[in-house]
Design an enzyme around this catalytic site. Structure first.
Site, PDB file in Angstrom:
ATOM      1  CD1 TRP A 294      50.952  40.180  33.002  1.00 33.94           C
ATOM      2  CD2 TRP A 294      51.775  39.189  34.704  1.00 33.94           C
ATOM      3  NE1 TRP A 294      51.595  41.096  33.586  1.00 33.94           N
ATOM      4  CE2 TRP A 294      52.131  40.227  34.871  1.00 33.94           C
ATOM      5  CE3 TRP A 294      52.233  38.315  35.717  1.00 33.94           C
ATOM      6  CZ2 TRP A 294      52.707  41.058  35.804  1.00 33.94           C
ATOM      7  CZ3 TRP A 294      52.958  38.738  36.605  1.00 33.94           C
ATOM      8  CH2 TRP A 294      53.563  40.105  36.922  1.00 33.94           C
TER       9      TRP A 294
ATOM     10  CE  LYS B 105      46.800  44.199  36.663  1.00 32.77           C
ATOM     11  NZ  LYS B 105      48.106  45.086  36.270  1.00 32.77           N
TER      12      LYS B 105
ATOM     13  CG  ASP C  31      45.490  36.450  35.519  1.00 26.36           C
ATOM     14  OD1 ASP C  31      44.559  37.057  36.060  1.00 26.36           O
ATOM     15  OD2 ASP C  31      46.538  36.602  35.470  1.00 26.36           O
TER      16      ASP C  31
END
Length: 375
Positions: free
Chosen positions: A104, A197, A173
């Site tokens: 990511w 999430k 992030d």
């Protein structure tokens, strides 16, 4: 046939607290005696306005957000947030540093390269292991900001400390480990996370942005990603994902009710230790390839001795036992158990029990094949 109890270990969209889902179910057709549900409600109504602002205030309270930061809701999920960061921050020098620790952070760097020069900071690794040395980062002299991903969901890698960056704003992030441990927001210029999430259904990314970083967008920045416009409109420039934000508010109230981030952090440690202790004690039957100092508390990844054929048998057994979405990401395969806040200690213990059972049966089967089993 669906098992009576299903445990969702998916990496996202992920399990939500059952108490929250039941409350949402009760209000689905009639929220607050309005006669309609939130999905049908105008985002300009006073009823939704309260839902919206209460959710923002809960984020501020639970995460202890300083007064000089804004909470922004943006469309486009993680990829939208990746673009928004670059479009609003890279203009200052045209460059940025990105610490690459997994999939990511690499994708975020790729998205940023559309808008400026990206220096990919790949730290030296310990011999054959995934333990980055943050004391010797090769940083750009002209970066507008420094970016990293706190927890790589695919690789099961979590950076345990904030990189020692002091000369430029840090962007982080935290999509998969937000609300799992206390953070000092003041150390960051921007904290970003998708909600699907640990906080709600898919559909919105949240950015916590320091006020002095608002107002320096690139000329080609779309208006819905412009920090200044989104901030001035209180994230109501156009129709926001109203239902998603409503559910997020419910989850935040639930987190506050059960003890806040401190309680979530304690449970997170207990859950991950159950699996890692089992893996480490399995004499190489279960294999985690991440350096112990960087093992994710959230996404426990592992392989099984014998490879894909054996792993597929375990996944089939887990599915029959009602434990779903344990298959590793398609890019790396293997097994991945995501232990977000809604997953209970009892559910993790259930998975651990299945793993022990599978290990024992596999070992006994091998002994039979080799003629070594007790007669």
């Amino acid at each position: 046939m669906v098992p009576e109890e299903v445990v969702n270990f998916g990496a996202g969209p992920a399990k939500l607290p059952p108490e929250v889902l039941l409350e949402v179910q009760q209000e689905l057709l009639n929220y607050g005696d309005t006669g309609i549900g939130v999905m049908e409600m105008s985002h300009r109504s006073s009823t939704y306005d309260k839902i919206h602002n209460d959710t923002i205030n809960l984020f501020k309270e639970i995460l202890d957000v300083p007064d000089n930061y804004k909470i922004l809701f943006v469309h486009g999920g993680g990829r939208g947030a990746f673009a928004a960061v670059a479009l609003n921050l890279i203009q200052k020098t045209g460059e940025a540093d990105y610490l690459i620790t997994g999939t990511w952070s690499n994708i975020a760097a790729q998205d940023a390269e559309i808008f400026g020069k990206v220096n990919r900071v790949i730290p030296p690794l310990a011999k054959g292991q995934n333990a980055p040395d943050l004391s010797d980062l090769k940083l750009s002299e002209n970066a507008s900001y420094f970016y990293y991903c706190a927890n790589e969901t695919i690789e099961g890698f979590e950076l345990p400390v904030v990189p020692p960056i002091t000369n430029v704003p840090i962007v982080c992030d935290m999509s998969s480990n937000i609300l799992t441990k206390k953070i000092d927001v003041s150390k960051y210029g921007v904290v970003l996370f998708c909600v699907q999430k640990n906080i709600g259904p898919a559909g919105v990314a949240v950015l916590i942005v320091r006020e002095d970083l608002i107002g320096s967008k690139k000329p080609n920045c779309p208006v819905f990603l412009d920090f200044s416009v989104v901030s001035k409109s209180n994230s109501l420039l156009n129709t926001p994902p109203t239902f998603v934000i409503y559910v997020c508010g419910k989850v935040l109230k639930h987190v506050k009710k059960v003890g806040g981030i401190q309680a979530m952090e304690k449970l997170c440690r207990i859950k991950s230790e159950i699996l890692y202790n089992l893996i480490d004690d399995s004499d190489g039957f279960f294999i985690n390839e991440v350096h112990p100092t960087c093992r994710s508390r959230i996404n426990v990844t592992f392989r099984i001795k014998g490879g894909k054929e054996v792993e597929d048998k375990f996944l089939e057994l887990a599915q029959k036992a009602g434990m779903i979405q344990l298959k590793g990401h398609r890019s790396v395969s293997g097994i991945r158990a995501s232990l977000y806040n809604a997953i209970t200690v009892e559910e993790v213990a259930k998975l651990a029990g299945l793993m022990r059972l599978f290990e024992g049966e596999y070992s006994f089967h091998n002994k039979l094949q080799n003629g070594d089993a007790d007669k």
